[in-house]
Design a protein around this motif. Structure first.
Motif, PDB file in Angstrom:
ATOM      1  N   ASP A 131       0.827  -1.212   0.000  1.00 43.94           N
ATOM      2  CA  ASP A 131       0.000   0.000   0.000  1.00 43.94           C
ATOM      3  C   ASP A 131       0.861   1.261   0.000  1.00 43.94           C
ATOM      4  OD1 ASP A 131      -2.289  -1.458  -0.078  1.00 43.94           O
ATOM      5  OD2 ASP A 131      -2.802  -1.221   2.038  1.00 43.94           O
ATOM      6  N   ILE A 132       2.000   1.205   0.703  1.00 44.38           N
ATOM      7  CA  ILE A 132       2.920   2.340   0.666  1.00 44.38           C
ATOM      8  C   ILE A 132       3.450   2.521  -0.751  1.00 44.38           C
ATOM      9  CG2 ILE A 132       5.194   3.145   1.446  1.00 44.38           C
ATOM     10  CD1 ILE A 132       4.606   1.863   4.152  1.00 44.38           C
ATOM     11  N   ASP A 133       3.833   1.428  -1.388  1.00 45.26           N
ATOM     12  CA  ASP A 133       4.389   1.489  -2.737  1.00 45.26           C
ATOM     13  C   ASP A 133       3.384   2.072  -3.721  1.00 45.26           C
ATOM     14  OD1 ASP A 133       6.245   1.115  -4.758  1.00 45.26           O
ATOM     15  OD2 ASP A 133       5.735  -0.997  -5.059  1.00 45.26           O
ATOM     16  N   GLU A 134       2.096   1.765  -3.521  1.00 46.40           N
ATOM     17  CA  GLU A 134       1.061   2.240  -4.433  1.00 46.40           C
ATOM     18  C   GLU A 134       0.481   3.587  -4.026  1.00 46.40           C
ATOM     19  OE1 GLU A 134      -1.695  -0.976  -4.512  1.00 46.40           O
ATOM     20  OE2 GLU A 134      -0.253  -2.389  -5.408  1.00 46.40           O
ATOM     21  N   GLY A 135       1.001   4.156  -2.940  1.00 53.84           N
ATOM     22  CA  GLY A 135       0.596   5.497  -2.527  1.00 53.84           C
ATOM     23  C   GLY A 135      -0.671   5.564  -1.700  1.00 53.84           C
ATOM     24  N   TYR A 136      -1.149   4.418  -1.200  1.00 58.42           N
ATOM     25  CA  TYR A 136      -2.392   4.410  -0.427  1.00 58.42           C
ATOM     26  C   TYR A 136      -2.181   4.688   1.066  1.00 58.42           C
ATOM     27  CZ  TYR A 136      -4.307   2.126  -4.578  1.00 58.42           C
ATOM     28  OH  TYR A 136      -4.681   1.824  -5.863  1.00 58.42           O
ATOM     29  N   GLY A 169      10.423   5.587  -3.472  1.00 59.96           N
ATOM     30  CA  GLY A 169      10.169   6.931  -3.979  1.00 59.96           C
ATOM     31  C   GLY A 169       9.004   7.624  -3.300  1.00 59.96           C
ATOM     32  N   GLN A 170       8.535   7.067  -2.189  1.00 60.72           N
ATOM     33  CA  GLN A 170       7.420   7.659  -1.438  1.00 60.72           C
ATOM     34  C   GLN A 170       7.997   8.489  -0.287  1.00 60.72           C
ATOM     35  OE1 GLN A 170       4.405   7.461  -2.496  1.00 60.72           O
ATOM     36  NE2 GLN A 170       4.509   5.761  -3.938  1.00 60.72           N
ATOM     37  N   ASP A 171       8.411   9.698  -0.604  1.00 63.62           N
ATOM     38  CA  ASP A 171       9.110  10.532   0.379  1.00 63.62           C
ATOM     39  C   ASP A 171       8.182  11.248   1.348  1.00 63.62           C
ATOM     40  OD1 ASP A 171      11.556   9.862  -0.758  1.00 63.62           O
ATOM     41  OD2 ASP A 171      11.438  11.494  -2.225  1.00 63.62           O
ATOM     42  N   ASP A 172       6.867  11.159   1.148  1.00 58.68           N
ATOM     43  CA  ASP A 172       5.934  11.876   2.023  1.00 58.68           C
ATOM     44  C   ASP A 172       5.239  10.954   3.020  1.00 58.68           C
ATOM     45  OD1 ASP A 172       4.551  10.535   0.063  1.00 58.68           O
ATOM     46  OD2 ASP A 172       3.049  12.109  -0.248  1.00 58.68           O
ATOM     47  N   VAL A 173       5.776   9.746   3.217  1.00 61.53           N
ATOM     48  CA  VAL A 173       5.209   8.822   4.200  1.00 61.53           C
ATOM     49  C   VAL A 173       5.675   9.242   5.588  1.00 61.53           C
ATOM     50  CG1 VAL A 173       5.166   6.445   5.025  1.00 61.53           C
ATOM     51  CG2 VAL A 173       5.071   6.925   2.568  1.00 61.53           C
ATOM     52  N   ARG A 174       4.719   9.363   6.505  1.00 58.75           N
ATOM     53  CA  ARG A 174       5.041   9.782   7.876  1.00 58.75           C
ATOM     54  C   ARG A 174       4.796   8.617   8.822  1.00 58.75           C
ATOM     55  NH1 ARG A 174       2.760  15.223  10.916  1.00 58.75           N
ATOM     56  NH2 ARG A 174       3.954  14.964  12.856  1.00 58.75           N
TER      57      ARG A 174
END
Length: 418
Positions: A131-136, A169-174
């Motif tokens: 889900d992180i990889d897919e932006g969810y 490449g998901q740099d906005d994951v908190r």
């Protein structure tokens, strides 16, 4: 002398191997375990990241090497006076000395959270990574519940997830770690705590310490104060409860009460070791030390004169820090992600040697990476200070209504009244 060991985990196997080495043909050994396999768990935390996996080893291999009888069943009670262990199938086993090492029982400690533990399904956390990889999934909490816990995997999961998100490449994951500890791994000492805090800061992982994360209809709420944490996914490591064995002195969470010599309170021939024993921290190295203390006491009872002194319980190892130790791809089992050294190895004397000789774990002599990490040496006595008392009271404040423990308490009160 007939010796029974209950439990096929780290403490039980260390005790089995230690007794055979110390007492040799003076003892006849029986190992009772609910599962037919030993699960070697240090690399389980890396499994969702394809960096390692938990190994399963048939207990029959340990029993054969120790010339012990293996009984696959669960112990439910002990009658020390009658020298009997009661089993789940209705049978009982006699003993002249007994070591109970059934471990702790992992239960969900945060309502509504997904509970992750080494015995669990790696695909559960793998789903979050997809889900992180897919932006969810952008806002994730990893929670350490109050009470007895294994805290280290929570920090490992947070750091590895942060690194994995960056590689995707998901740099906005908190990612936020929530813990009742006043600082990360506070019971492990100031050096370890400061090192983990710095790792979290460098990885961009938020830390909410000194609070209890509680699940509910409004998501994750932080107590005291009632602040709602804005997250999309909540994962938690399990809370650990004691084995609640009938006939043995236990605290209010079912953990067996034992003295510094390992002997269970109120017994003559029963010792205890491992995560099922009441103690401020749950850790494999301490479990193996408790097992050697119990084994030494029984070996002396069996007439062995030159039993090695296990000494004071000390947690020792090396906390690996720095970006290179957390690389997430292309490293394999031997260079996996866990922060704690010995990497992929339980600290101890007999079990680690057996695992290394049989190709399950790295040799005990393998050195940590040169120049990296913080050396940890912390006695169990030092873990019984103010922070331990605080965490104990927090655990009592947020108790879990467990039916096994309630039933044990009721039976113990009835026994005392008679």
């Amino acid at each position: 002398m007939d010796i029974v060991i209950v439990g096929g985990g780290v403490a039980g196997l260390e005790a089995l191997l230690a007794l055979r080495a110390a007492a040799r043909d003076r003892v006849s050994l029986t190992l009772i375990a609910a599962d037919s396999d030993f699960t070697y768990r240090p690399l389980a935390v890396a499994e969702p990241f394809a960096l390692g996996h938990a190994h399963r080893v048939p207990l029959s291999r340990f029993a054969d090497d120790a010339h012990a009888e293996l009984v696959i069943d669960a112990a439910i009670g002990v009658d020390d006076a009658a020298r009997q262990v009661r089993l789940r199938d209705g049978a009982s086993r006699p003993f002249e000395a007994l070591i109970v090492a059934p471990g702790g029982r992992p239960v969900a400690g945060v309502e509504g959270a997904t509970t992750w533990w080494p015995h669990g399904d790696a695909d559960t956390y793998g789903g979050l990574l997809r889900d992180i990889d897919e932006g969810y999934a952008k806002r994730i909490a990893i929670v350490i519940p109050p009470g007895a816990v294994w805290p280290l995997p929570a920090y490992e999961l947070a750091l590895m997830t942060a690194g994995e998100a960056r590689e995707m490449g998901q740099d906005d994951v908190r990612i936020t770690v929530v813990t009742p500890e006043h600082s990360p791994l506070s019971l492990f000492g100031e050096q370890a705590s400061d090192a983990v805090a710095e790792e979290l800061r460098q990885a961009g992982v938020d830390l909410r310490a000194g609070v209890v994360g509680r699940g509910g209809p409004d998501g994750l709420v932080l107590e005291p104060g009632g602040e709602r944490l804005d997250v999309q996914r909540v994962f938690a490591v399990p809370r650990i409860l004691g084995p609640a064995l009938e006939g043995l002195a236990a605290d209010e969470e079912g953990f067996v009460r034992a003295g510094e010599d390992g002997r269970v309170e109120g017994t003559e021939r029963t010792w205890a070791a491992g995560d099922g024993v009441a103690s401020p921290v749950k850790f494999g190295g301490l479990a193996t030390h408790q097992a050697r203390i119990a084994a030494a006491g029984i070996a002396r009872l069996a007439g062995v004169d030159d039993v090695p002194d296990p000494g004071e319980p000390v947690l020792h190892g090396r906390l690996l820090v720095g970006h290179r130790t957390r690389r997430l791809r292309g490293r394999g089992d031997a260079e996996g992600a866990p922060l704690w050294w010995p990497q992929g190895k339980v600290a101890g004397e007999y079990l680690p040697r057996w695992l290394a000789e049989h190709g399950v774990a790295p040799p005990a002599t393998t050195p940590p990476p040169e120049g990296e990490g913080v050396t940890i040496r912390r006695s169990l006595r030092a873990m019984r200070g103010e922070e331990a008392r605080y965490l104990f009271e927090i655990g009592r404040q947020y108790r879990i209504a467990d039916p096994d423990i309630a039933s044990l308490g009721r039976r113990m009160r009835e026994a005392r009244s008679h």
